[in-house]
Design a protein around this motif. Structure first.
Motif, PDB file in Angstrom:
ATOM      1  N   ASP A  71      51.173  44.272  49.854  1.00 23.72           N
ATOM      2  CA  ASP A  71      52.060  43.189  49.391  1.00 23.72           C
ATOM      3  C   ASP A  71      51.625  41.843  49.974  1.00 23.72           C
ATOM      4  O   ASP A  71      51.655  40.818  49.281  1.00 23.72           O
ATOM      5  CB  ASP A  71      53.517  43.480  49.750  1.00 23.72           C
ATOM      6  CG  ASP A  71      54.112  44.606  48.915  1.00 23.72           C
ATOM      7  OD1 ASP A  71      53.514  44.965  47.875  1.00 23.72           O
ATOM      8  OD2 ASP A  71      55.169  45.140  49.316  1.00 23.72           O
ATOM      9  N   GLN A  72      51.206  41.827  51.238  1.00 18.59           N
ATOM     10  CA  GLN A  72      50.707  40.581  51.847  1.00 18.59           C
ATOM     11  C   GLN A  72      49.448  40.099  51.122  1.00 18.59           C
ATOM     12  O   GLN A  72      49.290  38.900  50.874  1.00 18.59           O
ATOM     13  CB  GLN A  72      50.376  40.796  53.326  1.00 18.59           C
ATOM     14  CG  GLN A  72      51.535  40.638  54.251  1.00 18.59           C
ATOM     15  CD  GLN A  72      51.069  40.629  55.697  1.00 18.59           C
ATOM     16  OE1 GLN A  72      50.273  41.450  56.124  1.00 18.59           O
ATOM     17  NE2 GLN A  72      51.579  39.673  56.454  1.00 18.59           N
ATOM     18  N   MET A  73      48.567  41.020  50.786  1.00 16.50           N
ATOM     19  CA  MET A  73      47.326  40.635  50.106  1.00 16.50           C
ATOM     20  C   MET A  73      47.615  40.081  48.708  1.00 16.50           C
ATOM     21  O   MET A  73      47.010  39.093  48.288  1.00 16.50           O
ATOM     22  CB  MET A  73      46.371  41.833  50.034  1.00 16.50           C
ATOM     23  CG  MET A  73      45.891  42.290  51.405  1.00 16.50           C
ATOM     24  SD  MET A  73      44.943  43.819  51.339  1.00 16.50           S
ATOM     25  CE  MET A  73      43.290  43.146  51.425  1.00 16.50           C
ATOM     26  N   ARG A  74      48.548  40.700  47.998  1.00 15.27           N
ATOM     27  CA  ARG A  74      48.920  40.195  46.665  1.00 15.27           C
ATOM     28  C   ARG A  74      49.559  38.806  46.772  1.00 15.27           C
ATOM     29  O   ARG A  74      49.309  37.935  45.954  1.00 15.27           O
ATOM     30  CB  ARG A  74      49.893  41.173  45.984  1.00 15.27           C
ATOM     31  CG  ARG A  74      49.291  42.531  45.697  1.00 15.27           C
ATOM     32  CD  ARG A  74      48.242  42.511  44.645  1.00 15.27           C
ATOM     33  NE  ARG A  74      48.867  42.196  43.379  1.00 15.27           N
ATOM     34  CZ  ARG A  74      48.216  41.728  42.330  1.00 15.27           C
ATOM     35  NH1 ARG A  74      46.920  41.516  42.395  1.00 15.27           N
ATOM     36  NH2 ARG A  74      48.844  41.461  41.223  1.00 15.27           N
ATOM     37  N   ARG A  75      50.383  38.603  47.811  1.00 14.32           N
ATOM     38  CA  ARG A  75      51.002  37.287  48.026  1.00 14.32           C
ATOM     39  C   ARG A  75      49.935  36.234  48.278  1.00 14.32           C
ATOM     40  O   ARG A  75      50.000  35.117  47.761  1.00 14.32           O
ATOM     41  CB  ARG A  75      51.998  37.351  49.185  1.00 14.32           C
ATOM     42  CG  ARG A  75      52.788  36.068  49.389  1.00 14.32           C
ATOM     43  CD  ARG A  75      53.883  36.172  50.424  1.00 14.32           C
ATOM     44  NE  ARG A  75      53.595  36.954  51.604  1.00 14.32           N
ATOM     45  CZ  ARG A  75      52.844  36.540  52.634  1.00 14.32           C
ATOM     46  NH1 ARG A  75      52.278  35.358  52.627  1.00 14.32           N
ATOM     47  NH2 ARG A  75      52.640  37.333  53.684  1.00 14.32           N
ATOM     48  N   LEU A  76      48.927  36.591  49.084  1.00 13.29           N
ATOM     49  CA  LEU A  76      47.811  35.660  49.339  1.00 13.29           C
ATOM     50  C   LEU A  76      47.117  35.280  48.042  1.00 13.29           C
ATOM     51  O   LEU A  76      46.759  34.119  47.827  1.00 13.29           O
ATOM     52  CB  LEU A  76      46.783  36.294  50.287  1.00 13.29           C
ATOM     53  CG  LEU A  76      47.190  36.415  51.739  1.00 13.29           C
ATOM     54  CD1 LEU A  76      46.129  37.196  52.504  1.00 13.29           C
ATOM     55  CD2 LEU A  76      47.382  35.039  52.354  1.00 13.29           C
ATOM     56  N   GLN A  77      46.924  36.243  47.156  1.00 15.67           N
ATOM     57  CA  GLN A  77      46.287  35.962  45.873  1.00 15.67           C
ATOM     58  C   GLN A  77      47.142  35.002  45.038  1.00 15.67           C
ATOM     59  O   GLN A  77      46.614  34.073  44.446  1.00 15.67           O
ATOM     60  CB  GLN A  77      46.041  37.259  45.093  1.00 15.67           C
ATOM     61  CG  GLN A  77      44.917  38.090  45.643  1.00 15.67           C
ATOM     62  CD  GLN A  77      44.651  39.294  44.775  1.00 15.67           C
ATOM     63  OE1 GLN A  77      45.565  40.017  44.385  1.00 15.67           O
ATOM     64  NE2 GLN A  77      43.388  39.509  44.479  1.00 15.67           N
ATOM     65  N   ARG A  78      48.424  35.235  45.000  1.00 18.62           N
ATOM     66  CA  ARG A  78      49.318  34.365  44.205  1.00 18.62           C
ATOM     67  C   ARG A  78      49.345  32.951  44.759  1.00 18.62           C
ATOM     68  O   ARG A  78      49.325  31.970  44.028  1.00 18.62           O
ATOM     69  CB  ARG A  78      50.730  34.946  44.154  1.00 18.62           C
ATOM     70  CG  ARG A  78      50.874  36.128  43.235  1.00 18.62           C
ATOM     71  CD  ARG A  78      52.344  36.508  43.023  1.00 18.62           C
ATOM     72  NE  ARG A  78      53.052  36.822  44.253  1.00 18.62           N
ATOM     73  CZ  ARG A  78      53.083  38.014  44.835  1.00 18.62           C
ATOM     74  NH1 ARG A  78      52.424  39.011  44.283  1.00 18.62           N
ATOM     75  NH2 ARG A  78      53.770  38.208  45.946  1.00 18.62           N
ATOM     76  N   GLU A  79      49.386  32.836  46.092  1.00 18.33           N
ATOM     77  CA  GLU A  79      49.453  31.514  46.708  1.00 18.33           C
ATOM     78  C   GLU A  79      48.147  30.734  46.567  1.00 18.33           C
ATOM     79  O   GLU A  79      48.157  29.508  46.608  1.00 18.33           O
ATOM     80  CB  GLU A  79      49.799  31.663  48.203  1.00 18.33           C
ATOM     81  CG  GLU A  79      51.226  32.104  48.448  1.00 18.33           C
ATOM     82  CD  GLU A  79      51.500  32.431  49.903  1.00 18.33           C
ATOM     83  OE1 GLU A  79      50.578  32.333  50.737  1.00 18.33           O
ATOM     84  OE2 GLU A  79      52.663  32.789  50.202  1.00 18.33           O
ATOM     85  N   ALA A  80      47.055  31.421  46.346  1.00 17.24           N
ATOM     86  CA  ALA A  80      45.754  30.738  46.209  1.00 17.24           C
ATOM     87  C   ALA A  80      45.530  30.175  44.824  1.00 17.24           C
ATOM     88  O   ALA A  80      44.590  29.429  44.597  1.00 17.24           O
ATOM     89  CB  ALA A  80      44.622  31.693  46.566  1.00 17.24           C
ATOM     90  N   LEU A  81      46.375  30.551  43.884  1.00 16.19           N
ATOM     91  CA  LEU A  81      46.224  30.058  42.497  1.00 16.19           C
ATOM     92  C   LEU A  81      46.544  28.596  42.376  1.00 16.19           C
ATOM     93  O   LEU A  81      47.312  27.999  42.984  1.00 16.19           O
ATOM     94  CB  LEU A  81      47.093  30.878  41.527  1.00 16.19           C
ATOM     95  CG  LEU A  81      46.659  32.300  41.318  1.00 16.19           C
ATOM     96  CD1 LEU A  81      47.675  33.038  40.463  1.00 16.19           C
ATOM     97  CD2 LEU A  81      45.291  32.353  40.638  1.00 16.19           C
TER      98      LEU A  81
END
Length: 179
Positions: free
Chosen positions: A169-179
């Motif tokens: 979940d942390q890794m997916r959040r990082l991906q979303r925030e990098a967009l």
């Protein structure tokens, strides 16, 4: 982040989010009864061979010393097939550490005095694959390793995780925030 060992590794603005280790318990999924029995038979034969060869070559000649050693490759093969791969996996996991930062995933190992630290960027294009087990794995990179037939693809990630959902979940959040 002064004094925590990450000063020379992290980029400016990069922060450490999570650290952990794989679960070192044996992973019996790949071991079959047939393979274990075959390995035990080869191990027993090699031990018998080496004991008999020692008795025959007790005169301490060159062949008396070398002949028993000819059973060593079979001993190693037998032990490996009887469960050595599982023991090796346990040992590797005990000497492996994972870290996740705001930009990268790190895999550190200390195997027989050889230390490695590999970093893999985690961004919007990083293919994340979450395998819920047990054991749980999070895959985020691939590479190719040479084989006798050419090469094969090897998946890279955080394996045998006890808390994989929170890390994923942390890794997916990082991906979303990098967009």
């Amino acid at each position: 982040m002064t004094g925590n060992g990450w000063d020379d590794i992290l980029e400016p603005g990069e922060e450490l989010l999570w650290q952990g280790q794989p679960d070192p318990r044996p992973d019996w999924r790949a071991q079959t009864l047939r393979e274990t029995l075959f390995g035990l038979a080869v191990t027993a034969f090699s031990l018998f061979w080496m004991a008999k060869a020692l008795g025959i070559g007790a005169d301490a000649t060159f062949m008396g010393l070398v002949f028993p050693l000819m059973g060593l490759p079979f001993l190693v093969m037998g032990l490996n097939r009887a469960g050595g791969k599982i023991a090796l996996g346990v040992w590797r996991r005990r000497h492996t550490w994972y870290s996740l930062t705001t930009r990268r995933a790190f895999i550190a190992t200390d195997l027989l005095g050889r230390r490695t630290l590999d970093a893999y960027p985690i961004g919007p294009a990083t293919p994340l694959d979450h395998e819920e087990g047990p054991p749980d794995h999070i895959w985020f990179a691939t590479d190719f390793v040479k084989t006798a037939q050419g090469s094969k693809r090897r998946r890279i990630g955080f394996t045998h995780l006890p808390d994989s959902r929170a890390v994923y979940d942390q890794m997916r959040r990082l991906q979303r925030e990098a967009l």
